[in-house]
Design a protein around this motif. Structure first.
Motif, mmCIF file in Angstrom:
data_model
loop_
_atom_site.group_PDB
_atom_site.id
_atom_site.type_symbol
_atom_site.label_atom_id
_atom_site.label_comp_id
_atom_site.label_asym_id
_atom_site.label_seq_id
_atom_site.Cartn_x
_atom_site.Cartn_y
_atom_site.Cartn_z
ATOM 1 N N PHE A 50 0.872 -1.462 0.201
ATOM 2 C CA PHE A 50 -0.255 0.338 -0.055
ATOM 3 C C PHE A 50 1.315 1.611 -0.144
ATOM 4 C CE2 PHE A 50 0.374 -0.396 4.856
ATOM 5 C CZ PHE A 50 0.632 0.393 5.551
ATOM 6 N N ARG A 52 1.791 5.132 0.801
ATOM 7 C CA ARG A 52 1.077 5.860 2.046
ATOM 8 C C ARG A 52 2.022 7.586 2.511
ATOM 9 N NH1 ARG A 52 2.796 4.627 8.382
ATOM 10 N NH2 ARG A 52 5.602 5.425 6.823
ATOM 11 N N ASN A 53 0.993 8.504 2.265
ATOM 12 C CA ASN A 53 1.633 9.396 2.230
ATOM 13 C C ASN A 53 2.153 10.354 3.063
ATOM 14 O OD1 ASN A 53 2.774 12.396 1.428
ATOM 15 N ND2 ASN A 53 0.419 13.051 0.736
ATOM 16 N N ASP A 54 2.911 10.713 3.629
ATOM 17 C CA ASP A 54 3.879 10.994 5.014
ATOM 18 C C ASP A 54 4.108 12.925 4.536
ATOM 19 O OD1 ASP A 54 5.627 12.028 7.314
ATOM 20 O OD2 ASP A 54 6.216 10.265 7.461
ATOM 21 N N TYR A 60 6.487 9.711 -0.684
ATOM 22 C CA TYR A 60 4.875 7.986 -0.296
ATOM 23 C C TYR A 60 5.589 7.118 -0.345
ATOM 24 C CZ TYR A 60 0.940 11.223 -2.161
ATOM 25 O OH TYR A 60 0.761 12.706 -2.938
ATOM 26 N N GLU A 61 5.501 6.439 0.331
ATOM 27 C CA GLU A 61 5.938 5.322 0.903
ATOM 28 C C GLU A 61 5.431 4.224 0.070
ATOM 29 O OE1 GLU A 61 8.633 6.589 5.368
ATOM 30 O OE2 GLU A 61 6.078 5.965 5.046
#
Length: 152
Positions: A50, A52-54, A60-61
């Motif tokens: 998935f 995830r935007n940190d 974006y990871e």
């Protein structure tokens, strides 16, 4: 959360060469590998992950289980635009379609948000050349590094 590591890659740091804001230099070995992967990619990723935007670290990871396997760093521009800086995939996860799928998901999110992008990452340019349906997201006034600059 654990991170995959490779001391020679510098994590998600962008290490000199083509793709820097001045566009001067040659591609790193890591960049060349990912560009080749993106150009050759025609399949779904072999690993489920998935994204995830940190927004605190501006990455974006791509995360598989509890492990960060790839990232796309960015900066904010004042005009509803993201500057896509660098794409990295940890070596153990390369050649599995991760880079292409990460870029695809980030660009889909950008489209959903009604934003445009400036591209400083040669890997993202290679992806867009292979997937021209995303070319409309490149800001015409601020495209970033010259298109095709990843070819050296």
């Amino acid at each position: 959360m654990t991170n995959a590591s490779d001391s020679s890659s510098g994590g998600f740091e962008y290490r000199g060469g083509s793709g820097n804001p001045d566009g001067v230099g040659s591609l790193t070995r890591h960049q060349a590998v990912l560009i080749d992967e993106v150009i050759a990619d025609g399949h779904a990723p072999t690993l489920s992950f998935f994204v995830r935007n940190d927004d605190k670290t501006r990455i974006y990871e791509a995360i598989a289980g509890d492990t960060v396997i790839a990232g796309l760093t960015y900066n904010f521009a004042s005009d509803n635009r993201l500057v896509l800086v660098a794409t990295a995939v940890f070596p153990a996860y390369r050649k599995q379609g991760i880079a292409s799928e990460l870029i695809r998901r980030v660009l889909n999110e950008v489209r959903t948000q009604g934003k445009t992008v400036s591209i400083m990452c040669p890997i993202v340019w290679a992806f867009i050349e292979r997937n021209p349906e995303y070319a409309d997201l490149v800001d015409p006034k601020h495209p970033g590094m010259p298109r095709g600059a990843h070819r050296s």
